[in-house]
Design a protein around this motif. Structure first.
Motif, short mmCIF file in Angstrom:
data_model
loop_
_atom_site.label_atom_id
_atom_site.label_comp_id
_atom_site.label_asym_id
_atom_site.label_seq_id
_atom_site.Cartn_x
_atom_site.Cartn_y
_atom_site.Cartn_z
N ARG A 412 43.24 -15.09 10.18
CA ARG A 412 43.94 -13.93 9.64
C ARG A 412 45.33 -13.81 10.26
NH1 ARG A 412 42.85 -8.72 7.47
NH2 ARG A 412 44.85 -8.10 6.56
N ALA A 413 45.39 -13.94 11.59
CA ALA A 413 46.70 -13.91 12.26
C ALA A 413 47.56 -15.09 11.84
CB ALA A 413 46.51 -13.89 13.77
N ASN A 414 46.93 -16.24 11.65
CA ASN A 414 47.67 -17.44 11.26
C ASN A 414 48.36 -17.25 9.92
OD1 ASN A 414 48.31 -20.04 12.28
ND2 ASN A 414 46.97 -20.99 10.78
N VAL A 415 47.67 -16.58 8.99
CA VAL A 415 48.26 -16.28 7.68
C VAL A 415 49.50 -15.39 7.85
CG1 VAL A 415 47.88 -15.02 5.53
CG2 VAL A 415 46.12 -16.58 6.39
N ILE A 416 49.40 -14.40 8.73
CA ILE A 416 50.55 -13.52 8.97
C ILE A 416 51.72 -14.28 9.58
CG2 ILE A 416 51.35 -11.50 10.26
CD1 ILE A 416 48.53 -10.37 9.97
N PHE A 417 51.41 -15.21 10.48
CA PHE A 417 52.48 -16.03 11.05
C PHE A 417 53.23 -16.77 9.93
CE2 PHE A 417 49.70 -16.70 15.07
CZ PHE A 417 49.95 -15.40 15.46
N GLY A 418 52.49 -17.37 9.00
CA GLY A 418 53.12 -18.09 7.91
C GLY A 418 53.93 -17.20 7.00
N LEU A 419 53.40 -16.02 6.66
CA LEU A 419 54.13 -15.07 5.82
C LEU A 419 55.40 -14.59 6.50
CD1 LEU A 419 51.18 -12.90 4.45
CD2 LEU A 419 52.52 -14.57 3.17
N SER A 420 55.32 -14.35 7.80
CA SER A 420 56.51 -13.91 8.54
C SER A 420 57.60 -14.97 8.52
CB SER A 420 56.13 -13.58 9.99
OG SER A 420 55.16 -12.56 10.04
N GLU A 421 57.19 -16.23 8.67
CA GLU A 421 58.16 -17.32 8.58
C GLU A 421 58.80 -17.36 7.20
OE1 GLU A 421 59.31 -19.19 10.78
OE2 GLU A 421 57.89 -19.30 12.44
N ALA A 442 53.98 -9.73 16.24
CA ALA A 442 54.13 -8.28 16.20
C ALA A 442 53.43 -7.70 14.98
CB ALA A 442 55.60 -7.90 16.21
N ILE A 443 53.58 -8.32 13.82
CA ILE A 443 52.92 -7.84 12.61
C ILE A 443 51.41 -8.04 12.72
CG2 ILE A 443 52.76 -8.10 10.11
CD1 ILE A 443 55.42 -6.97 10.98
N ALA A 444 51.00 -9.19 13.26
CA ALA A 444 49.57 -9.47 13.40
C ALA A 444 48.90 -8.48 14.34
CB ALA A 444 49.37 -10.90 13.90
N PHE A 445 49.63 -8.04 15.35
CA PHE A 445 49.08 -7.07 16.30
C PHE A 445 48.77 -5.75 15.60
CE2 PHE A 445 48.94 -4.27 20.00
CZ PHE A 445 48.25 -5.05 20.92
N ASP A 446 49.57 -5.40 14.58
CA ASP A 446 49.28 -4.20 13.79
C ASP A 446 47.94 -4.31 13.08
OD1 ASP A 446 51.65 -3.05 14.52
OD2 ASP A 446 52.67 -3.39 12.61
N VAL A 488 58.03 -12.10 24.60
CA VAL A 488 59.31 -11.40 24.61
C VAL A 488 59.74 -11.04 23.20
CG1 VAL A 488 61.76 -11.58 25.22
CG2 VAL A 488 60.02 -12.52 26.76
N GLY A 489 59.60 -11.99 22.28
CA GLY A 489 60.00 -11.74 20.91
C GLY A 489 59.19 -10.65 20.24
N ALA A 490 57.87 -10.67 20.44
CA ALA A 490 57.02 -9.63 19.85
C ALA A 490 57.36 -8.26 20.42
CB ALA A 490 55.55 -9.96 20.11
N ALA A 491 57.64 -8.19 21.72
CA ALA A 491 58.02 -6.92 22.33
C ALA A 491 59.36 -6.44 21.78
CB ALA A 491 58.09 -7.06 23.85
N MET A 492 60.30 -7.37 21.60
CA MET A 492 61.59 -7.01 21.02
C MET A 492 61.43 -6.46 19.62
SD MET A 492 64.60 -7.52 22.60
CE MET A 492 65.69 -8.11 21.32
N VAL A 493 60.62 -7.15 18.80
CA VAL A 493 60.39 -6.69 17.43
C VAL A 493 59.75 -5.31 17.44
CG1 VAL A 493 59.07 -7.13 15.32
CG2 VAL A 493 60.27 -9.01 16.46
#
Length: 565
Positions: A412-421, A442-446, A488-493
């Motif tokens: 499920r998180a992997n799908v979000i990674f691809g969509l974010s890209e 960051a989106i997957a954490f939601d 760092v990136g997820a925290a920034m987002v």
């Protein structure tokens, strides 16, 4: 967990035939019966037939008569030695040339008009490589700067000549490359070089080299010039070698649409249905190229069910139930990313294709076949590719387990990674490392705040920030180790989303896209190839423009967020 991936002349011509024919392998029925020496002689006769036409056009009648007699004698001798050359295309063309020459040399004969021989689509792949023996050339005749509208038969420099020079010759003779001492960045520079001769157009060095009337072969290697391209250049030179539009000193590239621009223009003319059909055909081609022994499973989702993705095409070597499950996730997760998507949705106009590979080996094989990427980092399990020309828009996913672990974020998180890209790649631009690495997590954490892999990632944030000695260097490349960038990136987002929401984050992506070069190589749009395209300022200027925050201010907010976890 994924590591950070910073963002892949007919009117006056009489008898000439493009010399591409003179050196191309002759596809004849009886070719196997000729010896190598006989084939060389046949090619030489064809080349001399071209020269015979040049003599006639220049009015050198006596020389033409002498050459005609010589060629006829050699041709007759060759036919006798080979049994007649019936069916050989070169022999047929030579017969035509000789017949036209006899007609042109007959007393009181009217001028013979040029009738092109059967189209030859390419030049030979062999021949001597380019060397430095290109100095010299005929002097340019006066009046070359005349900007008349067109040449013979409507042939123009911008439409019919410049594209060949830019695309076929530019890599060796433009942009600082001056192989053989010859460079032609502009029309003016080309004419100043002396390679185009308006007094003797077909005797000009450029025309002779392009037609292989003169060596070395141009272009070198396997590149090929079509007969029509050579004919256009010849006609243009014969008509006066005029520039039909633009500044003579302007870059020649400015006259020629890029491949990406042409592809976008063609795509814009396609209906939604045509585009969907083209994407499906392309998906099947890529799958078969990568996984030749597998039969693809395909699931299509209509536009109405997934407007943000422009419909969906899911294709993979997993079963249909798995593809439908992933399609359901995408429809939900795409809505979360809608504020970050471009005007045409994730990946631009047209349906987004999702490739799902059931094993790591298949995932790597796909990238090797699709983009020549043979070494995919072991922790990369999702990526997106959206070329600048809009010809493709796809996500590639390795099918992961559904239950996440500290080392495996789950499918499920992997799908979000691809969509974010896809959201980032679809806009183009130059996305910095921290945003490329952090948006997906960051989106997957939601969606799943208890995901063990995401929580393990966030645990690296305090240690990473503790080594930030200069807050102003927060965004600079190299400040953090690769394994720290997702945290760092997820925290920034997360900080940015709390200070303006996803709509403002989408504005940030717009600013980054607008500040990027207008054209970038399509292959660089692949997330795993972006390491050399990281913004020099890490996105600081764009962040200041959209959020009014400096790197030091953002660093302070990150530290506060890390302490308040």
């Amino acid at each position: 967990m994924r590591p950070p991936r910073p963002r892949l002349l007919t009117a006056v011509a009489v008898l000439s035939v493009v010399a591409a024919m003179a050196l191309s392998p002759a596809p004849v029925a009886a070719q196997g019966e000729l010896t190598r020496e006989q084939r060389v002689e046949l090619v030489g006769l064809k080349r001399d037939a071209v020269r015979l036409g040049g003599l006639l056009r220049r009015g050198e009648t006596e020389d033409a008569k002498a050459m005609l007699a010589e060629v006829e004698a050699r041709f007759a001798k060759l036919k006798e030695a080979t049994g007649g050359l019936e069916g050989d295309r070169y022999a047929g063309l030579i017969e035509e040339d000789l017949a036209e020459a006899r007609t042109a040399l007959a007393p009181g004969a009217a001028p013979v008009e040029d009738e092109p021989h059967p189209e030859m689509d390419d030049m030979p792949v062999d021949g001597p490589a380019m060397n430095g023996n290109m100095a010299g050339g005929n002097a340019m005749a006066g009046g070359a700067m005349d900007t008349g509208d067109s040449g013979a038969g409507g042939i123009t420099f911008s439409k019919d000549v410049a594209p060949t020079l830019v695309n076929m010759c530019g890599r060796c003779h433009m942009n600082g490359q001056a192989r053989g001492g010859f460079e032609m960045n502009s029309y003016q520079e080309l004419m100043d070089s002396g390679y185009v001769d308006t007094d003797d157009p077909e005797g000009g060095r450029m025309i002779r080299l392009m037609g292989q009337i003169e060596q070395p072969k141009m272009p070198p290697g396997n590149a090929r010039i079509k007969r029509s391209q050579w004919t256009n250049a010849r006609d243009w030179a014969v008509a006066g070698a005029k520039l039909d539009k633009g500044n003579p000193s302007a870059p020649m590239r400015s006259l020629v649409p890029t491949a990406a621009q042409l592809a976008r223009a063609a795509m814009a003319k396609m209906s939604d249905g045509e585009l969907a059909a083209a994407r499906l055909e392309r998906a099947n081609e890529l799958f078969k190229k990568a996984l030749r022994r597998s039969t693809p499973t395909v699931v299509q989702v209509p536009d109405s069910a997934s407007p943000v993705t422009g419909g969906l095409i899911l294709i993979g070597n997993v079963d249909e139930a798995r593809l439908n499950q992933i399609a359901d996730w995408i429809k939900k997760d795409a809505e979360r990313l809608e504020p970050l998507a471009g005007e045409d949705g994730l990946g631009g106009r047209g349906p987004l294709t999702v490739f799902v590979m059931k094993s790591r080996f298949d995932y790597q094989e796909f990238h090797a076949a699709a983009s020549g990427l043979f070494e995919v980092p072991a922790s990369v399990t999702a990526d997106a590719t959206v070329p600048d020309d809009g010809s493709d828009a796809y996500i590639a996913l390795q099918d992961l387990r559904d239950d996440a672990t500290q080392s495996d974020p789950g499918m499920r998180a992997n799908v979000i990674f691809g969509l974010s890209e896809a959201a980032m790649a679809g806009r183009g631009g130059d996305v910095p490392a921290w945003l490329s690495a952090g948006l997906g997590p960051a989106i997957a954490f939601d969606v799943d705040s208890q995901n063990p892999a995401l929580r393990a990632m966030s645990d690296r944030l305090p240690g990473a920030l503790s080594r930030l000695s200069k807050p102003d260097e927060l965004l600079m490349p190299g400040t953090f180790a690769p394994e720290e960038m997702p945290a760092v990136g997820a925290a920034m987002v997360s900080v940015l989303r709390k200070n303006g929401g996803d709509k403002k984050l989408g504005q940030l992506l717009n600013v980054m896209a607008a500040s990027a070069p207008a054209e970038e190589p399509a292959m660089m749009m692949n997330a795993m190839r972006r390491g050399n395209r990281n913004r020099g300022d890490g996105g600081a200027a764009a962040l200041l423009q959209v959020y009014g925050a400096t790197p030091a201010q953002l660093a302070a907010r990150l530290v506060a967020a890390a302490r308040g976890r």
